[in-house]
Structure formats: C-alpha cells, structure tokens
Design a protein around this motif. Structure first.
Motif, PDB file in Angstrom:
ATOM      1  N   LYS A   1      71.609  44.133  -2.627  1.00 20.32           N
ATOM      2  CA  LYS A   1      71.538  44.748  -3.967  1.00 20.32           C
ATOM      3  C   LYS A   1      70.558  45.930  -3.941  1.00 20.32           C
TER       4      LYS A   1
ATOM      5  N   PRO B   1      40.908  70.652 -18.004  1.00 18.65           N
ATOM      6  CA  PRO B   1      40.296  70.065 -16.810  1.00 18.65           C
ATOM      7  C   PRO B   1      41.395  69.811 -15.765  1.00 18.65           C
TER       8      PRO B   1
ATOM      9  N   PHE C   1      43.222  67.649 -14.439  1.00 16.45           N
ATOM     10  CA  PHE C   1      43.737  66.285 -14.553  1.00 16.45           C
ATOM     11  C   PHE C   1      45.236  66.292 -14.334  1.00 16.45           C
ATOM     12  N   TRP C   2      45.773  65.158 -13.871  1.00 10.12           N
ATOM     13  CA  TRP C   2      47.182  65.053 -13.521  1.00 10.12           C
ATOM     14  C   TRP C   2      48.121  65.430 -14.672  1.00 10.12           C
ATOM     15  N   HIS C   3      47.777  65.020 -15.926  1.00  6.81           N
ATOM     16  CA  HIS C   3      48.737  65.246 -17.008  1.00  6.81           C
ATOM     17  C   HIS C   3      48.840  66.730 -17.370  1.00  6.81           C
ATOM     18  N   HIS C   4      47.757  67.476 -17.171  1.00  7.11           N
ATOM     19  CA  HIS C   4      47.841  68.921 -17.443  1.00  7.11           C
ATOM     20  C   HIS C   4      48.666  69.623 -16.367  1.00  7.11           C
TER      21      HIS C   4
ATOM     22  N   LEU D   1      51.105  68.241 -14.841  1.00  6.02           N
ATOM     23  CA  LEU D   1      52.489  67.880 -15.150  1.00  6.02           C
ATOM     24  C   LEU D   1      53.049  68.810 -16.229  1.00  6.02           C
ATOM     25  N   VAL D   2      52.233  69.039 -17.275  1.00  2.00           N
ATOM     26  CA  VAL D   2      52.679  69.931 -18.361  1.00  2.00           C
ATOM     27  C   VAL D   2      52.894  71.351 -17.817  1.00  2.00           C
TER      28      VAL D   2
ATOM     29  N   MET E   1      52.296  72.291 -29.644  1.00  2.00           N
ATOM     30  CA  MET E   1      51.898  70.963 -29.162  1.00  2.00           C
ATOM     31  C   MET E   1      50.448  70.992 -28.671  1.00  2.00           C
TER      32      MET E   1
ATOM     33  N   LEU F   1      48.403  70.766 -31.683  1.00  2.00           N
ATOM     34  CA  LEU F   1      48.557  69.446 -32.288  1.00  2.00           C
ATOM     35  C   LEU F   1      47.757  68.380 -31.523  1.00  2.00           C
ATOM     36  N   PHE F   2      47.707  68.531 -30.224  1.00  4.15           N
ATOM     37  CA  PHE F   2      46.980  67.578 -29.391  1.00  4.15           C
ATOM     38  C   PHE F   2      45.470  67.861 -29.389  1.00  4.15           C
TER      39      PHE F   2
ATOM     40  N   ILE G   1      39.212  57.750 -13.405  1.00  3.30           N
ATOM     41  CA  ILE G   1      40.651  57.943 -13.202  1.00  3.30           C
ATOM     42  C   ILE G   1      41.183  56.965 -12.148  1.00  3.30           C
TER      43      ILE G   1
ATOM     44  N   PHE H   1      44.114  54.195 -12.859  1.00  3.23           N
ATOM     45  CA  PHE H   1      45.367  54.066 -12.112  1.00  3.23           C
ATOM     46  C   PHE H   1      45.508  52.690 -11.458  1.00  3.23           C
TER      47      PHE H   1
ATOM     48  N   PHE I   1      53.173  55.598 -19.322  1.00  8.04           N
ATOM     49  CA  PHE I   1      52.842  57.018 -19.448  1.00  8.04           C
ATOM     50  C   PHE I   1      51.888  57.251 -20.629  1.00  8.04           C
TER      51      PHE I   1
ATOM     52  N   TRP J   1      48.242  58.773 -20.232  1.00  2.00           N
ATOM     53  CA  TRP J   1      47.890  60.008 -20.950  1.00  2.00           C
ATOM     54  C   TRP J   1      46.646  59.796 -21.811  1.00  2.00           C
TER      55      TRP J   1
ATOM     56  N   SER K   1      43.423  59.071 -19.864  1.00  2.00           N
ATOM     57  CA  SER K   1      42.972  60.301 -19.194  1.00  2.00           C
ATOM     58  C   SER K   1      42.333  61.242 -20.206  1.00  2.00           C
TER      59      SER K   1
ATOM     60  N   GLU L   1      38.431  62.710 -20.420  1.00  2.00           N
ATOM     61  CA  GLU L   1      38.030  64.120 -20.520  1.00  2.00           C
ATOM     62  C   GLU L   1      37.489  64.466 -21.922  1.00  2.00           C
TER      63      GLU L   1
ATOM     64  N   GLN M   1      41.526  63.557 -29.772  1.00  4.78           N
ATOM     65  CA  GLN M   1      42.743  63.843 -30.541  1.00  4.78           C
ATOM     66  C   GLN M   1      43.973  63.784 -29.630  1.00  4.78           C
ATOM     67  N   ALA M   2      43.814  64.317 -28.414  1.00  6.46           N
ATOM     68  CA  ALA M   2      44.920  64.278 -27.446  1.00  6.46           C
ATOM     69  C   ALA M   2      45.260  62.827 -27.099  1.00  6.46           C
ATOM     70  N   ALA M   3      44.229  61.987 -27.032  1.00  9.68           N
ATOM     71  CA  ALA M   3      44.451  60.562 -26.727  1.00  9.68           C
ATOM     72  C   ALA M   3      45.263  59.913 -27.847  1.00  9.68           C
TER      73      ALA M   3
ATOM     74  N   MET N   1      47.171  61.400 -30.129  1.00  7.93           N
ATOM     75  CA  MET N   1      48.512  61.985 -30.198  1.00  7.93           C
ATOM     76  C   MET N   1      49.391  61.465 -29.066  1.00  7.93           C
TER      77      MET N   1
END
Lengths: 429, 94
Positions: free
Chosen positions: A17, A382, A384-387, A389-390, A408, A411-412, B7, B11, B51, B55, B58, B62, B66-68, B70
């Motif tokens: 499988k 900073p 960081f991984w998520h920035h 990614l964006v 966005m 907003l964030f 971080i 993870f 995710f 997010w 993270s 930092e 507000q980002a947290a 949202m």
C-alpha cells in the motif's frame, strides 16, 4: 506460528500500500507540476532561495546622460555646510528630548551609545573622512604577499574573514569607476577633495550589517537611531579590521563607509540584493534592514553576480514605504524612471528617485534618523522560516496578488511605524 | 533546555503533534472505517493546524503578537472547521 504469519502478511500488505501510495503521489505531483504555467516552473527552478542570477545590474543606465556623482551634492553635505539651511536645522533636532516614548533621555542615550564607536573611529561615516582610524586611505602594507592559488580561493578566504570580523553578508564585485564620487567633500572642514585613491582597486568587497529587528520596529525613535548607529559602528570596526587583514597579507586596501563611492550600486553588483522603491538595498536575508560598507583592494578576487528575487516587481504595487514616509520623500510612480527630484539625485539611472531633501526634513520632524521606510517595508522581517515561505509564494504570484499581500502584511501587524508600544516592548522584552 | 533555541523546541513539539495526528488518522481509518473524504479532511485539517501552531509560535518568538493571533485566526480556524467536518463524515460507531 499463525500469528507470526498473520503479522508478516499485514506488514507485506502495508508495504504494498505504501509503495502504491508513493507511486500515486509521484504521479499526482508530476501531473500538478506539468500543469503549472511555464513561468511558474521557471521561478520554482531557481533554487531554495528563489534568487535569480543576473548578468548585469537590472537598472537601465543611459550612458549619454550618466555622470559620476559629486559627494557634496548629498543632502547631508549640503545640510552640514549650510547650503541647505532647513536640513541643517533638521539635523540639529536629532539630539532633542521630550517625555514622549522614543524621545526620552533614555532613548536618545541608547542612540548616542550606538553611534559612539563610529564617532570615535569613523567620524559619522556619511562624509569623506580619509583621516579617520576606520577609513584611512594610506595604510602600511606588509612587504611579503600571501599568494592564493586562484581568485576563487582568495574570495573564499576573504569572505570567511569578513564574516568572522563581523559582517553579516559579504559579496565581491570588480571595481567600477562609475560609482566612485566625481569629487570627495568633507563638510566639517567645508573642503572639496580630489577623488584621488591611493591605488586603482581591482576588487570591491561589499559587506552588509544587520540592524536589530526589534529596535527598528520602534522607528522613528532614539532606539531605532541606536540600531542605525550600531550598524555604522560595526561597519567601521569590520572595515578597519578587514583593511588590517588584507594589508597584513600584502595587498593595498582601504575601507569606506558612505564615502568614496555610492553604496547601493555596489551592493547590487556584489549580489547582496536589489534596489527598492525606498532607495535602499533590499537583501534576501534582512530586507532593507542593513547598512553597507565597502573595502577597496588590489587583491584579485572572484566576483559575485547581481541577483533578483522579485523586489522591484513587488515594489511596483506595494508602496507601503511611500505611504509611511512622514516627509513624502518616496516616489509613488508605478514604474522606475529616469526622473530626478533635485541635485541630490544622479540622473541617467532608471530608479525610483527619493527626494533626499524632504527625507532629511522628516528627520527634523521626527527628531530622529527616521527609518520608517525600513520598518514599513514588507521585506523587513526576521530571518524566520514563515517569512521565507511568504517570500517564495510572493515571487510566484502575479502583480495583483501583491496588493493582497501588502494588505495582509498590515493586517498581521507588521511594518507599523510611529508605534509607541514598540518602544515600551523593546525596553521590557 | 538552554542549548536549544525557541524555534528548535517549537519544531520538536510540532513533530510530536504531527506524529500523534498521523496516528489519529490511522486510528480513524482502521478502527472507525473512515472514508476517503473524511481522511482527506482530517489530513488537511491536521496540516493546517500544525501550520497555524508553527506560524503563531514563531510569531510569538519574534515578538509579533498580532501576527500570532492572526495566524491562529487565518489558519487555525479553517483547520478546526476541516477537522469538525471530518468528524461529521465518520461512519456511526458500531
């Protein structure tokens, strides 16, 4: 025995499988990749950073118009010498204090502390200062040369040394006379100096120094001023140290802050980043939150190439810096052009020319070295991984989506300037 | 814990949550005879939940609160909705 067989059968079945699932995923993935438009595929193939290497600077240069820039035309030199009296007045406001968060004696004290080493060894970095400790031009060089086997090897060792001595990013580009000032100027002494260099450099090592993210979120304030000053101080320390390293191995070298040559074109040529709407070099790692120092050397080094990771394309729709600028000094034209504002801009290069005089007047208004264009930029994040990614997603998206990304970002809660809570948070964190 | 950065700890725990989530999905398939739609919704919900947590944590590291918040709203809420839908699609317990 039975139970053993049973469990063995189960394992075999789940393996099958698993293989089937893997094959199905691969087919589905391939189908998805094949259905992506070719442009997106080309973007996706640019490696994990999404950086595209360019053969030359991305800006159009009109060689019939372009002439080397005179240092005394900078808004700073004009303000210090008094030919731009409102600018001089604005500079005089930087030290003033009040009870407002960010403007207190405490906040101005950290600003002054950040600048302290620069003022001791580099005399403000913004002016022509060939007689300072950090940026002295005539330096004793060891008589015996250390020979590197190739320019590539030399570049590797030089970059390692620069990072060890305090640079956050390092790139190398050939010496290009176009970016050297047509004449040098020392505003403190109100004296023009010939653009004489002690030797003709072969290579320019361009170094970027990160400014603290949290401190920069307080802009405009004394705290963000401290981060700017600290960047200049580190630039002076590393510049002087790199000069010592290279002269110790027998190569004529001198360091420069904002003097000698234009920093942004050198930063772009050395592959550190792209020029943005706010007139600042935007790096992949730190966005616009860097200061740039240069090392001119006769050592032959393997050079880096200019890069693009979509900054200019994003700037066309973003304009957050232009909205945030308290001096309205940043262009709101959609595309870069050859238009200039005054003698502080050098004609002949396609870019978004900032109005440096309005910028300096905003310093007076905010009683600080402002930096709202740095703080408000969506690339100021900073590492960081998520920035990252964006950034990557952003690069794959067409222009109209950038407007959504800009909203966005707001907003964030990123990119706020004139945020007094940020000053409080900086001190209490 | 001093040798690990925030971080790295984040993870590590995300890894634990993902493992538990995958075990949960296996449980749904094997013990609750979850259908393909329910499994797809569970997997999507788990991905979004992990995710959202990644997010938001993270962003807290930092100091961008507000980002947290949202992040939880934008990614966490759809994750819960997807997981709820997955639960609804499960066959009745026999």
């Amino acid at each position: 025995m039975d139970s053993d067989e049973g469990s063995k059968k189960d394992v075999t079945l789940s393996r099958r499988k698993f293989v089937k699932l893997g094959a199905a995923s691969a087919v589905a993935g391939s189908a998805m990749m094949a259905s992506l438009p070719s442009q997106v595929m080309a973007e996706a193939s640019k490696g994990i950073t999404g950086k595209q290497t360019l053969s030359s600077l991305p800006n159009k240069i009109d060689n019939t118009v372009y002439q080397r820039f005179h240092q005394k035309n900078t808004a700073f030199c004009q303000a210090i010498t008094g030919t731009f009296p409102e600018g001089r007045q604005a500079l005089g406001m930087l030290g003033s204090t009040s009870n407002e968060l960010g403007q207190r004696t405490l906040d101005k004290a950290i600003s002054d502390a950040g600048w302290y080493i620069d003022s001791l060894i580099a005399d403000g970095a913004s002016t022509s200062s060939p007689d300072t400790v950090a940026y002295a031009r005539d330096n004793e060089t060891a008589p015996e040369r250390y020979d590197f086997s190739s320019p590539e090897e030399a570049a590797h060792y030089v970059k390692k040394a620069a990072r060890f001595l305090g640079a956050d990013l390092v790139g190398i580009t050939p010496y290009d006379e176009r970016w050297t000032y047509a004449s040098f100027y020392n505003p403190q002494k109100q004296k023009s100096l010939p653009p004489d260099l002690p030797f003709t450099p072969k290579s320019v090592i361009v170094m970027a120094f990160e400014m603290d993210y949290e401190a920069m979120t307080t802009a405009p304030s004394g705290v963000s001023g401290g981060a700017v000053g600290l960047g200049y101080s580190q630039m002076a320390i590393t510049g002087a140290s790199m000069r010592k390293f290279l002269t110790n191995i027998g190569y004529k070298t001198f360091a420069a802050g904002n003097d000698v040559a234009l920093s942004v074109p050198y930063g772009m040529a050395a592959g550190l980043g792209e020029a943005a709407r706010n007139g600042i070099l935007v790096t992949y790692e730190y966005g616009p939150r860097v200061r740039i120092g240069k090392i001119f050397t006769e050592l032959d080094l393997a050079c880096d190439s200019p890069v693009s990771f979509g900054v200019q394309h994003f700037c066309e729709t973003c304009m957050l810096c232009a909205d945030a600028c308290p001096g309205h000094a940043i262009s709101t034209e959609k595309l870069p052009s050859f238009a200039v504002n005054n003698e502080c801009n050098n004609p002949g290069v396609s870019k978004w020319a900032i109005d440096a005089k309005k910028c300096l007047l905003a310093w007076g208004k905010t009683k600080s070295d402002c930096a709202t264009c740095v703080t408000s930029c969506p690339y100021n994040k900073p590492d960081f991984w998520h920035h990252r990614l964006v950034d990557k997603v952003n690069r794959l998206m067409p222009g109209p989506v950038h407007s959504v990304m800009r909203e966005m970002d707001k907003l964030f809660g990123y990119g706020n300037s004139f945020d007094k809570k940020a000053v409080d948070l900086f001190w209490k964190s | 814990m001093g040798v690990f950065s925030g971080i790295e700890i984040l993870f590590f725990f995300l890894g634990v949550i993902t493992t538990l989530g995958v075990l949960g999905i296996i449980y749904l398939k094997q013990k609750r005879q979850a259908g393909p739609l329910s499994l797809f919704l569970s997997a999507s919900g788990l991905f979004l939940l992990v995710f959202a947590l990644a997010w938001s944590m993270s962003s807290i590291i930092e100091h961008e609160h507000q980002a947290a918040n949202m992040g939880l709203l934008f990614f966490g809420l759809p994750a819960i909705l997807l997981l709820g839908m997955a639960w609804k699609k499960l066959p009745e317990k026999r």
